[in-house]
Design a protein around this motif. Structure first.
Motif, mmCIF file in Angstrom:
data_model
loop_
_atom_site.group_PDB
_atom_site.id
_atom_site.type_symbol
_atom_site.label_atom_id
_atom_site.label_comp_id
_atom_site.label_asym_id
_atom_site.label_seq_id
_atom_site.Cartn_x
_atom_site.Cartn_y
_atom_site.Cartn_z
ATOM 1 N N MET A 1 86.943 28.503 -73.431
ATOM 2 C CA MET A 1 87.059 27.943 -72.085
ATOM 3 C C MET A 1 87.583 28.982 -71.101
ATOM 4 N N GLU A 2 88.519 29.793 -71.541
ATOM 5 C CA GLU A 2 89.059 30.846 -70.680
ATOM 6 C C GLU A 2 87.962 31.830 -70.280
ATOM 7 N N ARG A 3 87.134 32.219 -71.249
ATOM 8 C CA ARG A 3 86.048 33.155 -70.952
ATOM 9 C C ARG A 3 85.032 32.533 -69.991
ATOM 10 N N LEU A 4 84.732 31.249 -70.169
ATOM 11 C CA LEU A 4 83.775 30.581 -69.287
ATOM 12 C C LEU A 4 84.308 30.483 -67.862
ATOM 13 N N LYS A 5 85.605 30.278 -67.720
ATOM 14 C CA LYS A 5 86.185 30.220 -66.380
ATOM 15 C C LYS A 5 86.158 31.588 -65.707
ATOM 16 N N GLN A 6 86.296 32.639 -66.511
ATOM 17 C CA GLN A 6 86.238 33.987 -65.961
ATOM 18 C C GLN A 6 84.814 34.371 -65.575
ATOM 19 N N SER A 7 83.849 33.945 -66.399
ATOM 20 C CA SER A 7 82.446 34.269 -66.148
ATOM 21 C C SER A 7 81.582 33.199 -66.803
ATOM 22 N N PRO A 8 80.946 32.323 -66.015
ATOM 23 C CA PRO A 8 80.175 31.216 -66.594
ATOM 24 C C PRO A 8 79.059 31.657 -67.533
ATOM 25 N N ASP A 9 78.563 32.891 -67.367
ATOM 26 C CA ASP A 9 77.474 33.359 -68.225
ATOM 27 C C ASP A 9 77.975 34.335 -69.291
ATOM 28 N N TYR A 10 79.258 34.246 -69.630
ATOM 29 C CA TYR A 10 79.849 35.192 -70.581
ATOM 30 C C TYR A 10 79.094 35.205 -71.912
ATOM 31 N N PHE A 11 78.681 34.020 -72.403
ATOM 32 C CA PHE A 11 78.032 33.931 -73.712
ATOM 33 C C PHE A 11 76.509 33.960 -73.622
ATOM 34 N N ASN A 12 75.984 34.121 -72.422
ATOM 35 C CA ASN A 12 74.531 34.136 -72.245
ATOM 36 C C ASN A 12 74.007 35.550 -72.470
ATOM 37 N N ARG A 13 73.523 35.809 -73.666
ATOM 38 C CA ARG A 13 72.992 37.135 -74.006
ATOM 39 C C ARG A 13 71.466 37.162 -73.918
ATOM 40 N N GLN A 14 70.894 36.166 -73.232
ATOM 41 C CA GLN A 14 69.440 36.069 -73.132
ATOM 42 C C GLN A 14 68.993 36.017 -71.676
ATOM 43 N N GLN A 15 69.667 36.760 -70.821
ATOM 44 C CA GLN A 15 69.328 36.730 -69.409
ATOM 45 C C GLN A 15 68.019 37.474 -69.150
ATOM 46 N N ASN A 16 67.347 37.071 -68.076
ATOM 47 C CA ASN A 16 66.090 37.722 -67.707
ATOM 48 C C ASN A 16 66.331 39.179 -67.326
ATOM 49 N N SER A 17 65.344 40.019 -67.624
ATOM 50 C CA SER A 17 65.418 41.429 -67.252
ATOM 51 C C SER A 17 64.070 41.869 -66.701
ATOM 52 N N LEU A 18 64.014 43.099 -66.232
ATOM 53 C CA LEU A 18 62.766 43.631 -65.687
ATOM 54 C C LEU A 18 61.741 43.912 -66.775
ATOM 55 N N PHE A 19 62.179 43.910 -68.024
ATOM 56 C CA PHE A 19 61.310 44.376 -69.101
ATOM 57 C C PHE A 19 60.914 43.280 -70.088
ATOM 58 N N ASP A 20 61.256 42.015 -69.807
ATOM 59 C CA ASP A 20 60.940 40.952 -70.766
ATOM 60 C C ASP A 20 59.743 40.113 -70.351
ATOM 61 N N GLY A 21 59.025 40.553 -69.304
ATOM 62 C CA GLY A 21 57.850 39.816 -68.867
ATOM 63 C C GLY A 21 58.169 38.573 -68.073
ATOM 64 N N ARG A 22 59.439 38.402 -67.674
ATOM 65 C CA ARG A 22 59.840 37.207 -66.933
ATOM 66 C C ARG A 22 60.463 37.589 -65.592
ATOM 67 N N ALA A 23 60.037 38.700 -65.037
ATOM 68 C CA ALA A 23 60.601 39.152 -63.766
ATOM 69 C C ALA A 23 60.338 38.119 -62.671
ATOM 70 N N MET A 24 61.315 37.935 -61.779
ATOM 71 C CA MET A 24 61.200 36.963 -60.701
ATOM 72 C C MET A 24 60.805 37.649 -59.406
ATOM 73 N N THR A 25 60.159 36.894 -58.535
ATOM 74 C CA THR A 25 59.845 37.391 -57.205
ATOM 75 C C THR A 25 61.121 37.402 -56.368
ATOM 76 N N ALA A 26 61.054 38.062 -55.224
ATOM 77 C CA ALA A 26 62.214 38.103 -54.332
ATOM 78 C C ALA A 26 62.601 36.698 -53.888
ATOM 79 N N GLU A 27 61.589 35.856 -53.608
ATOM 80 C CA GLU A 27 61.873 34.488 -53.184
ATOM 81 C C GLU A 27 62.587 33.712 -54.286
ATOM 82 N N GLN A 28 62.116 33.886 -55.522
ATOM 83 C CA GLN A 28 62.755 33.185 -56.636
ATOM 84 C C GLN A 28 64.195 33.645 -56.821
#
Length: 440
Positions: A192-219
């Motif tokens: 809980m302490e880590r989540l309060k410091q950073s809500p995405d602390y445990f999210n190791r599956q974030q989108n990147s420029l190289f995973d084929g899921r790049a977002m547009t500027a609007e998105q």
């Protein structure tokens, strides 16, 4: 209900499960691997007077040992089996050095017996005993757990099975309790302490420029305006969790036995602290017969999604002399719980790989037709793109729901509400088989 478990098979498989795998007293009889199923002579908590002791116990999974909070020294806790129409007294003693409690999830009872500290009673102080006393007014599959200090996340939970007063409309030859849970060697307060410091602390599956899921500027502007990401699916993930079935990790492979041709009732409970599970048994259809303790019109599916605290009873009828893998895949695909149904202990089936992780769309945020989901007139929906580029989604626009008072309890109002009760669930739209949904 007819039973087809002979005593010789029962004793043989019980010996294999305990002696062969060296199970300790930490594992209750119903949760031991190689279990032939729940039987009347199996150790469990039943009758009119039941004693429960809350304490601390070491817990080992995946070769590591951590600190658990248990009831009667086992994780999961002992099976409580009751009968509709009886009265029950449960004396719960707290041996911890902190307050504790037991909540009887889904049971209809006097509010003073509900077990929620600060709401229905003051809690159970260290060294004290509180006696819960109530009539049993229903039948079905339920569970019990702590409502104190995140203790549930440390193993303070167990199953409840209540037999109906009359004949059970669900016919079966054998039954297993299947409890899904998530376990971390990181203390839940630290999580809980880590989540309060950073809500995405445990999210190791974030989108990147190289995973084929790049977002547009609007998105990016739209998601940034909501302070979210399309990968925001689970707050705590397989980066720290080990997903368990009946207290066993994927490596331990809990095994429940059957005879080919039997109707096997699986009483599924999601006792996880945070994790939604997608459950399937490749090669074996499941007929849902009970949901959250209530009998339902039978629906046959290949997969179902079970959220935290939900229960589902399903009937499976394996006809072949082979093993089947029971999979509980986390909704974000960061890990899975795994078990086996088999005629004999030691048999295994292929374990399917984790499927591709899903990501959220604007449709999942009740804003279909926006930023990649089709053209949309943002100004017509009250979405202001002016100023610093951040998007004002009007998430508390009272005009969208004139009958709702905008008090502090209303955080948002969906700008484009829609009926999605017929959807199978995130990431299950194109799996190629039948998935349970709320319109079934």
């Amino acid at each position: 209900m007819t039973r087809s478990i002979d005593r010789r098979t029962m004793l043989k498989t019980g010996a294999l499960g305990v002696a062969g795998l060296g199970l300790s007293s930490l594992m209750p009889a119903w949760a031991q691997t190689g279990s032939p199923g729940i039987r009347p002579d199996m150790p469990m908590l039943s009758g009119n007077n039941i004693a429960i002791e809350i304490g601390e116990t070491p817990f080992t999974v995946g070769g590591r040992t951590g600190h658990a909070i248990t009831m009667n020294g086992t994780l999961p806790a002992p099976l409580i089996r009751l009968h509709e129409g009886q009265d029950v007294r449960l004396a719960v003693t707290n041996t911890l050095d902190e307050d504790s409690s037991v909540h009887w999830h889904g049971l209809l009872l006097p509010f003073q017996m509900d077990g929620v500290p600060g709401v229905s009673f003051p809690g159970i102080r260290p060294g004290e005993t509180f006696t819960y006393e109530f009539p049993v007014k229903q039948a079905g599959t339920y569970w019990y757990h702590s409502h104190s200090g995140l203790q549930e996340a440390m193993g303070h939970f167990g199953p409840i099975v209540i037999d109906p007063a009359g004949p059970d409309p669900v016919q079966y030859n054998r039954e297993h309790v299947v409890v899904f849970s998530d376990w971390s060697f990181m203390h839940p307060h630290r999580i809980m302490e880590r989540l309060k410091q950073s809500p995405d602390y445990f999210n190791r599956q974030q989108n990147s420029l190289f995973d084929g899921r790049a977002m547009t500027a609007e998105q990016r502007l739209m998601w940034g305006g909501m302070r979210m990401m399309p990968s925001d699916i689970a707050d705590v993930t397989g980066a720290t969790y080990t997903y368990l079935i009946n207290g066993h990790g994927p490596q331990e492979n809990w095994t429940g036995l059957f005879r080919p041709g039997e109707r096997v009732r699986l009483r599924m409970i999601n006792a996880s602290a945070m994790s939604i599970m997608n459950v399937r048994i490749p090669g074996l259809a499941m007929t849902v017969v009970n949901a959250d303790g209530e009998n339902v019109r039978p629906v046959t599916v290949d997969e179902l999604q079970i959220s935290v605290a939900e229960t589902y009873d399903v009937i499976v009828t394996p006809t072949e002399d082979r093993a089947y893998t029971l999979v509980g895949e986390s909704v974000d695909r960061s890990g899975m719980a795994r078990a086996t149904l088999a005629p004999r202990l030691g048999m295994e089936a292929e374990v399917p790989p984790l499927r591709e992780r899903p990501t959220l769309t604007m449709r999942d945020m009740c804003m279909a037709g926006m930023a990649g989901d089709g053209a949309a007139d943002h100004s017509a929906m009250g979405h202001d793109m002016s100023g610093d580029g951040a998007m004002d989604h009007g998430m508390r626009d009272g005009d969208l729901a004139p009958g709702v008072a905008l008090n502090p309890g209303v955080e948002m109002i969906a700008p484009m509400p829609q009926d999605r009760t017929g959807d199978p669930g995130l990431g299950l739209e194109n799996v190629g088989h039948r998935v349970l949904n709320y319109t079934d």
